[in-house]
Design an enzyme around this catalytic site. Structure first.
Site, short mmCIF file in Angstrom:
data_model
loop_
_atom_site.label_atom_id
_atom_site.label_comp_id
_atom_site.label_asym_id
_atom_site.label_seq_id
_atom_site.Cartn_x
_atom_site.Cartn_y
_atom_site.Cartn_z
N SER A 1 73.68 -6.98 83.77
CA SER A 1 72.55 -7.12 82.85
C SER A 1 72.95 -8.01 81.68
O SER A 1 74.13 -8.29 81.46
CB SER A 1 72.16 -5.74 82.34
OG SER A 1 71.25 -5.82 81.27
N ASN B 1 62.95 -4.83 84.76
CA ASN B 1 63.25 -6.24 85.06
C ASN B 1 61.99 -7.07 84.86
O ASN B 1 61.61 -7.30 83.72
CB ASN B 1 63.88 -6.42 86.44
CG ASN B 1 64.52 -7.81 86.55
OD1 ASN B 1 64.85 -8.40 85.53
ND2 ASN B 1 64.68 -8.34 87.74
N ARG C 1 71.90 2.12 83.64
CA ARG C 1 71.45 1.02 84.49
C ARG C 1 71.17 1.56 85.90
O ARG C 1 71.86 2.48 86.38
CB ARG C 1 72.57 0.00 84.54
CG ARG C 1 72.30 -1.25 85.36
CD ARG C 1 71.29 -2.12 84.71
NE ARG C 1 71.39 -3.51 85.15
CZ ARG C 1 70.45 -4.40 84.88
NH1 ARG C 1 69.36 -4.07 84.21
NH2 ARG C 1 70.59 -5.65 85.28
N THR D 1 64.37 -1.47 80.75
CA THR D 1 63.64 -2.49 81.53
C THR D 1 63.25 -2.03 82.92
O THR D 1 63.87 -1.13 83.49
CB THR D 1 64.52 -3.77 81.65
OG1 THR D 1 63.72 -4.84 82.15
CG2 THR D 1 65.70 -3.56 82.58
N GLY E 1 64.25 -10.32 77.30
CA GLY E 1 64.29 -11.74 77.65
C GLY E 1 65.39 -12.18 78.60
O GLY E 1 65.81 -13.33 78.52
N ASP F 1 68.76 -8.72 89.74
CA ASP F 1 69.83 -9.08 88.79
C ASP F 1 71.19 -9.17 89.48
O ASP F 1 72.17 -9.59 88.86
CB ASP F 1 69.88 -8.07 87.63
CG ASP F 1 68.89 -8.44 86.52
OD1 ASP F 1 68.31 -9.54 86.59
OD2 ASP F 1 68.69 -7.63 85.61
N THR G 1 61.62 -6.94 79.81
CA THR G 1 62.42 -5.91 79.17
C THR G 1 61.79 -5.50 77.83
O THR G 1 60.84 -6.12 77.36
CB THR G 1 63.89 -6.38 79.02
OG1 THR G 1 64.39 -6.73 80.30
CG2 THR G 1 64.81 -5.39 78.37
#
Ligand code: GLY
Length: 558
Positions: A440, A389, A99, A387, A462, A411, A369
Site C-alpha cells: 500500500s 482501493n 490491510r 480503503t 490517492g 495493489d 481511499t
C-alpha cells in the site's frame, strides 16, 4: 521569524498562482478541546459525539471508521482494510496494520489470461477482493487503546444506517459518477434512487448494513468473520467466481507493528511501516530534504526540482524493495537511514533532472481511499487511512449484509516483470501469494513538536499520491511556515519515478516555473489532483482542523 499582521506567530502568508482555485488565508475550523477531520461531515460528527461522551481519540476514531462505512460508501468501509497510527499523550505509540490479505486460493498468475496478458479481474468483480481487515482492525484498536464499549462507539453508525441520513450533493454525485460500476452488481437496487441531483435531500436508510453492524456491536469481530456476515460474503463470492471462503475470513488477523519513528529538523514523526510503503517513503523523502539547510521558497522552480528529485529517489526504492515483511525481507533500516539519504541527496543535480533508470519498477496510479485525523482533549491522536482501493471497490455488493467489497488485489504486482494494462512494470517482491498483504501507499502520520508535544495529525487518499500529498502538507507547515488551511489548500506536485514525469495540479504552478522545469529537462504535466488531505493541528488554546478543499469533508471539534 518576525510576525505578519493577521498571521499567528511563526507563520507566513502563502502565495499561490492567481488561477489556483483555492485561495490562501482561509480560516481552518478551530475548537478548544478536540478535533476530527474526515471526508464526510456525519462521520466527523459521530466521532465528536463519542468524544463528548468522554471517549478518547481511539474511541472516536473507531466511531468515525464505522460511520464512514455507512455515510461514505465510496471509500469508507467494512469490506476493505486500512492502517492506523496512534500516539497517546502518555508517550505510547502504535501502528495497526489491518490491510487485506490475498485469499488462500490466490495464485501468482490469477489475473493473466491464457496468453499471459493481464485481465481486468483484479479491478472489477469478486476475484478482485482481498480478505477484508477493517472490522478486525477497528475492534482491535478499540480493545487495546479505547475506553468505551464497542456497542457504544458504533451507536452513531448504527443510528445512521437504521434511521437513515440525508443524501447530500457529494454522495448523490458519487453514486452517479460511479454508477457504471455499482450497477454491474447488486448495489443497483439499494442505491439507484439516490443518484444524481434529484436525489439530494432524500433520506437513505441501510437496513442490511445496520443488521451487520449490530452483529459486530454484539459479537465483536466474530460478527463479521463468522456467522451470517461471513456466510453472505462467501456466498456472494461463490456465485460469481470469487475465491474468498469462510476459512479465509476465520483466519484473518490484524497486525500490531512498531511505527516508523523518524526526526525531521527536530520534529518527530510517527508513521506507518510495511505492509504500507507510506511511512518509509515519506521518511526517506524527508531525510533527503533535511540535508538542505533551508528549502527554496514554496512554488519556485528550485523547490519543485529538489522535491521532485527527492520523491523520484524514494519511489525508486519504494517500487523495488517494499512489500509485506512477512513474505519478503524489507531493508527498513537502510531506507530510513539519514546517511543513506545523504548519498541520495548528493546525486541531485543543482539545476538538471536525473532520468529515472529504465530498469526501475513502478506502480499503478490511483486516486481513491479516505483518511481521517483525530485529536482529543488529553493530547491523544489517531491518524487512520482506510480503503476499498477503487471507489466502491470491486463493485461487488454483499447481498444480505449491505456493503461493498474491495478490489485491493490490484495493489499486488499482478504480472511481475511484465508491463501491466497501463504499460507499467511492477516488482517481484509484491507478487501475489496466499495470505500475503498487498503493498500500500497509505501514510497516516503524527508529527510531534520539538518539545515532543502533539503538533500535526495528517494523511491522505490517492494511491501513490498519498505519499506525496501527505509529505507536502508536512513540509508546508514545518518548512514553509504556512497556517494549516494554506498548508492543505496549497497546490501539490507528484513524482513517482516512473512515469518519469513531474506532475503538478493544474494551475498550481506559475507558467514560468513550468518553463524552468522543462528547461532543466523534466517531463512536466498537469493533472487533476494530488490527494485529499484531512489534517488536525495543535495550536495555542486548541486545535485547527482542515479537510481538503478539494473534497466535501468537514472538520468538527468542540
Ligand atoms: N489502495 C491504495 C493503497 O493502498 O495505497
Amino acid at each position: 521569524m518576525t510576525g505578519v499582521a493577521g498571521y499567528p506567530p511563526g507563520t507566513k502568508p502563502a502565495v499561490f498562482p492567481a488561477a489556483w482555485p483555492y485561495k490562501a488565508g482561509k480560516a481552518a475550523t478551530f475548537a478548544p478541546h478536540a478535533m476530527i477531520s474526515s471526508d464526510a461531515p456525519l462521520a466527523s460528527e459521530a466521532g465528536v459525539e463519542i468524544l463528548k461522551q468522554g471517549g478518547n481519540a481511539v474511541d472516536a476514531a473507531v466511531a468515525v471508521g464505522f460511520a464512514l462505512a455507512v455515510v461514505y460508501p465510496e471509500a469508507g468501509n467494512i469490506g476493505g482494510g486500512g492502517y492506523m497510527v496512534i500516539h497517546m499523550a502518555d508517550g505510547r505509540s502504535a501502528a495497526l496494520d489491518y490491510r487485506e490479505v490475498a485469499p488462500l486460493a490466490a495464485t501468482r498468475n490469477m489475473y493473466l489470461d491464457a496468453e499471459g496478458n493481464l485481465t481486468d479481474k483484479s479491478i472489477v468483480g469478486p476475484l478482485a477482493s482481498g480478505v477484508p481487515g477493517a472490522v478486525a482492525g477497528l475492534t482491535a484498536a478499540l480493545a487495546k487503546y479505547g475506553t468505551m464499549k464497542l456497542a457504544d462507539v458504533m451507536a452513531p453508525a448504527i443510528r445512521y444506517a437504521e434511521r437513515g441520513f440525508i443524501v447530500d450533493a457529494a454522495l448523490a454525485g458519487s453514486f452517479q459518477s460511479n454508477w457504471r460500476l455499482i450497477s454491474q452488481f447488486a448495489g443497483a437496487e439499494p442505491f439507484g434512487p439516490y443518484r444524481g441531483a434529484d436525489a439530494v435531500g432524500k433520506t437513505l436508510r441501510r437496513p442490511e448494513l445496520a443488521a451487520t453492524l449490530r452483529r459486530i456491536a454484539e459479537q465483536g469481530a466474530a460478527g463479521f468473520y463468522a456467522g451470517p456476515t461471513a456466510d453472505a460474503i462467501a456466498e456472494e463470492m461463490r456465485k460469481d467466481g470469487g475465491i474468498i471462503t469462510k476459512e479465509d475470513l476465520a483466519k484473518y488477523q490484524p497486525v500490531w507493528r512498531e511505527p516508523v519513528v523518524s526526526t525531521y529538523r527536530g520534529y518527530t514523526l510517527y508513521t506507518m511501516p510495511p505492509s504500507s510503503s507510506g511511512g518509509v517513503t515519506v521518511t526517506e523523502t524527508l531525510n533527503i530534504l533535511e540535508g538542505f539547510p533551508t528549502l527554496p521558497p514554496f512554488g519556485s522552480a528550485e523547490y519543485e526540482h529538489i522535491l521532485g528529485s527527492a520523491y523520484q529517489r524514494a519511489f525508486i526504492d519504494r517500487n523495488e524493495k517494499l512489500a509485506d515483511p512477512a513474505f519478503v525481507p524489507v531493508p527498513m533500516k537502510e531506507l530510513t537511514d539519514k546517511a543513506y539519504a545523504s548519498k541520495l541527496r548528493a546525486t541531485i543535480g543543482r539545476d538538471r533532472v536525473t532520468p529515472t533508470p529504465s530498469v526501475s519498477r513502478t506502480m499503478r496510479e490511483g486516486n481513491e481511499t479516505t483518511h481521517y485525523s483525530v485529536a482529543d482533549a488529553r493530547g491523544n491522536a489517531v491518524a487512520t487511512t482506510t480503503t476499498l482501493n477503487a471507489l466502491y471497490g470491486s463493485g461487488v455488493y454483499v447481498r444480505g449484509a449491505g456493503f461493498f467489497m474491495n478490489d485491493e488485489m490490484d495493489d499486488f504486482a499482478a504480472a511481475p516483470g511484465k508491463p501491466n494494462m497501463f504499460g507499467l512494470v511492477q516488482g517481484e517482491a509484491n507478487a501475489i501469494q496466499p495470505g500475503k498483504r498487498m503493498l500500500s501507499a497509505m501514510s497516516p502520520t503524527i508529527v510531534l513538536d520539538r518539545d515532543r508535544s502533539l503538533l500535526l495529525v495528517v494523511g491522505s487518499r490517492g494511491g501513490p499520491r498519498i505519499i506525496t500529498s501527505t509529505s507536502q502538507v508536512i513540509l508546508n507547515v514545518l518548512d514553509h511556515h504556512m497556517i494549516l488551511s494554506d498548508a492543505v489548500s496549497a497546490p501539490r506536485i507528484h513524482h513517482q519515478a516512473l512515469p518519469d514525469t513531474l506532475q503538478y495540479e493544474r494551475n498550481g504552478l506559475f507558467p514560468a516555473v513550468v518553463d524552468s522545469l522543462r528547461g532543466m529537462g523534466y517531463g512536466v504535466s498537469p493533472i487533476g489532483g494530488v490527494g485529499l488531505i484531512n489534517a488536525v493541528m495543535k495550536v495555542r488554546g486548541g486545535y485547527f482542523g482542515m479537510p481538503d478543499p478539494r473534497s466535501s469533508g468537514k472538520a468538527v471539534g468542540y
